[in-house]
Structure formats: C-alpha cells, structure tokens
Design a protein around this motif. Structure first.
Motif, mmCIF file in Angstrom:
data_model
loop_
_atom_site.group_PDB
_atom_site.id
_atom_site.type_symbol
_atom_site.label_atom_id
_atom_site.label_comp_id
_atom_site.label_asym_id
_atom_site.label_seq_id
_atom_site.Cartn_x
_atom_site.Cartn_y
_atom_site.Cartn_z
ATOM 1 N N GLY A 1 -4.782 0.736 -6.133
ATOM 2 C CA GLY A 1 -5.162 0.433 -4.758
ATOM 3 C C GLY A 1 -4.208 -0.548 -4.092
ATOM 4 O O GLY A 1 -3.103 -0.808 -4.568
ATOM 5 N N ASN B 1 -8.359 6.671 -1.374
ATOM 6 C CA ASN B 1 -9.391 5.826 -1.968
ATOM 7 C C ASN B 1 -9.719 6.211 -3.407
ATOM 8 O O ASN B 1 -10.310 5.414 -4.136
ATOM 9 C CB ASN B 1 -10.644 5.848 -1.097
ATOM 10 N N GLU B 2 -9.314 7.419 -3.807
ATOM 11 C CA GLU B 2 -9.493 7.842 -5.187
ATOM 12 C C GLU B 2 -8.301 7.447 -6.063
ATOM 13 O O GLU B 2 -8.388 7.485 -7.285
ATOM 14 C CB GLU B 2 -9.670 9.365 -5.251
ATOM 15 N N LYS C 1 -12.316 1.255 8.921
ATOM 16 C CA LYS C 1 -12.935 1.558 7.626
ATOM 17 C C LYS C 1 -11.972 1.278 6.485
ATOM 18 O O LYS C 1 -12.345 0.695 5.458
ATOM 19 C CB LYS C 1 -13.385 3.023 7.594
ATOM 20 N N GLN C 2 -10.689 1.668 6.662
ATOM 21 C CA GLN C 2 -9.703 1.438 5.611
ATOM 22 C C GLN C 2 -9.364 -0.042 5.491
ATOM 23 O O GLN C 2 -9.101 -0.553 4.406
ATOM 24 C CB GLN C 2 -8.438 2.256 5.890
ATOM 25 N N TYR C 3 -9.369 -0.744 6.623
ATOM 26 C CA TYR C 3 -9.164 -2.195 6.638
ATOM 27 C C TYR C 3 -10.225 -2.877 5.772
ATOM 28 O O TYR C 3 -9.919 -3.775 4.983
ATOM 29 C CB TYR C 3 -9.243 -2.689 8.081
ATOM 30 N N GLU C 4 -11.450 -2.437 5.913
ATOM 31 C CA GLU C 4 -12.542 -3.031 5.141
ATOM 32 C C GLU C 4 -12.392 -2.749 3.651
ATOM 33 O O GLU C 4 -12.725 -3.586 2.812
ATOM 34 C CB GLU C 4 -13.881 -2.502 5.659
ATOM 35 N N ILE C 5 -11.861 -1.589 3.314
ATOM 36 C CA ILE C 5 -11.649 -1.227 1.908
ATOM 37 C C ILE C 5 -10.472 -1.996 1.316
ATOM 38 O O ILE C 5 -10.544 -2.504 0.189
ATOM 39 C CB ILE C 5 -11.406 0.291 1.773
ATOM 40 N N ASP C 6 -9.380 -2.092 2.080
ATOM 41 C CA ASP C 6 -8.133 -2.653 1.546
ATOM 42 C C ASP C 6 -8.031 -4.174 1.672
ATOM 43 O O ASP C 6 -7.530 -4.844 0.761
ATOM 44 C CB ASP C 6 -6.919 -2.028 2.263
ATOM 45 N N PRO D 1 -11.596 -7.177 0.424
ATOM 46 C CA PRO D 1 -11.699 -7.659 -0.959
ATOM 47 C C PRO D 1 -10.765 -8.821 -1.296
ATOM 48 O O PRO D 1 -10.996 -9.535 -2.267
ATOM 49 C CB PRO D 1 -11.361 -6.418 -1.795
ATOM 50 N N LYS E 1 -9.670 10.220 1.651
ATOM 51 C CA LYS E 1 -10.408 10.433 0.408
ATOM 52 C C LYS E 1 -9.472 10.326 -0.800
ATOM 53 O O LYS E 1 -9.777 9.641 -1.788
ATOM 54 C CB LYS E 1 -11.072 11.813 0.428
ATOM 55 N N THR F 1 0.821 -1.217 0.000
ATOM 56 C CA THR F 1 0.000 0.000 0.000
ATOM 57 C C THR F 1 0.854 1.266 0.000
ATOM 58 O O THR F 1 0.326 2.368 0.158
ATOM 59 C CB THR F 1 -0.906 0.040 1.248
#
Length: 208
Positions: free
Chosen positions: A81, A76-77, A111-116, A119, A73, A19
């Motif tokens: 990723g 995540n944009e 929240k970032q854990y769930e995004i990164d 998946p 923000k 990351t």
C-alpha cells in the motif's frame, strides 16, 4: 523570505506518500484486461501527475466510471500500500509547533485519501485538504491551490506548495505561490524552475 511563509500546502502522491507502485501495477492489469494491451511501467509513470479518472480517459477506456472503480479496487487489493516517506512525522509535528498552517492539495479522490493518508495519523496536524471532488479544474490549473490558500486564510504569496511534478510547479506559479520540488518523488528534475529543490522531506524545515 522565511518570515513571509505562513503556510505550506502539500501534494500527496510522490510527495508525502510513495504510491507509484501500488497505482501503476494495478493499472497495467486493468489495461491488459480491458484494452488488451501491454504498456510498460515506465511509460505509465507520467500518468501519476493526473487525477485518476482523467488518466482512465486519456488511456482510451470506454466506460470511465466502471474502469476507474475497477482500478481503485485493484489498487486497494495490492499488497504494497501507500508508504509514508521518511521524515514526514517530524516535518508535520515541527511545522505545527511553529504555527505554520498545513494543508493538502491533491488530485486524489476523497475515498482514496481516507484509505491512503488517514492511517498515517498526520491529519491531526492539517488545517485543510483540497481533493479531486472539491474543484472543477485540477492541476496544472491553479484553482485547487488557490482554494487551499483560501481555506488557510492566507494570501498565496505567503504559501509554499510542495510537489513532485511539472503540473504542481505550473499550478504554483499560476497561483502566485513559491514552489518546492520534492525531488525524492520526481521523475525528471532537469527542467524545473522550482524556487527550492528538496533532497529529503526534512529539508522543508530549512525553508520556513
């Protein structure tokens, strides 16, 4: 040694997930916008070892919460990723089948854990995840690792922590755990006193 290992705790960024680029380039953008300064990529790498809000504070931003939210923000944009390091699908599956308990201990926000991480679908193999909101103190303090061992219902001496920074190593030693260095994500391994130096993720399987 191998027979005493009943659980493995993993750091995320620089250990399971690549990351670095997705965090640093947006951070450079934020620094330029809000602080009016240009800081090189190489000079920001050291901040990868710290929780996000601590990084924002250390860099001298005035409004920690707002600046952190803007950084998230931008992250995540960012088109590139989080990328799973090669081999971890096999590593997690094998550990799970061998009955080794698996946990995550990371300075990443939930929240970032769930995004990164979610998946990757590797969460089906893990027994616990200790994230930034779960403890008052953070690495290099051992509190997050000790909580991880507690959630695995294991004594620290029966757990290995796998990470890529000196903060990970210090926390491991203070927690009474063996430390395995993920050299693929480490910036400098010249001063490490790790119990194990891993050259690739699959090397984890050789120490259990």
């Amino acid at each position: 040694m191998k027979n005493t290992i009943k659980g493995i705790l993993f750091d995320l960024d620089g250990t399971i997930l690549n990351t670095q680029k997705m965090n640093i380039i947006p951070l450079q953008k934020l620094i330029l916008e809000e602080l009016g300064k240009e800081i090189s990529y190489d000079n920001l790498i050291k901040y990868c070892a710290y929780p996000g809000k601590q990084t924002i504070k250390m860099l001298g931003f005035d409004n920690i919460e707002d600046s952190y939210d803007k950084w998230v923000k931008y992250v995540n944009e960012f088109e590139e990723g989080a990328v799973l390091y090669d081999g971890f699908n096999n590593v997690f599956k094998t550990l799970y089948e061998k009955g080794i308990k698996i946990g995550i201990v990371s300075s990443k926000m939930k929240k970032q854990y769930e995004i990164d991480f979610i998946p990757t679908k590797l969460d089906k193999y893990i027994n616990c995840a200790v994230l930034a909101e779960d403890t008052t103190l953070h690495k290099p303090n051992p509190e997050p690792l000790l909580l991880g061992a507690k959630l695995l219902s294991l004594n620290p001496e029966n757990v290995i922590y796998v990470g890529d920074t000196i903060a990970d190593e210090i926390a491991s030693k203070k927690a009474g755990m063996k430390f395995a260095l993920a050299s693929w994500g480490a910036i400098d391994i010249s001063k490490t006193t790790a119990d194990f130096i891993l050259n690739k993720p699959l090397d984890i399987l050789s120490i259990i």
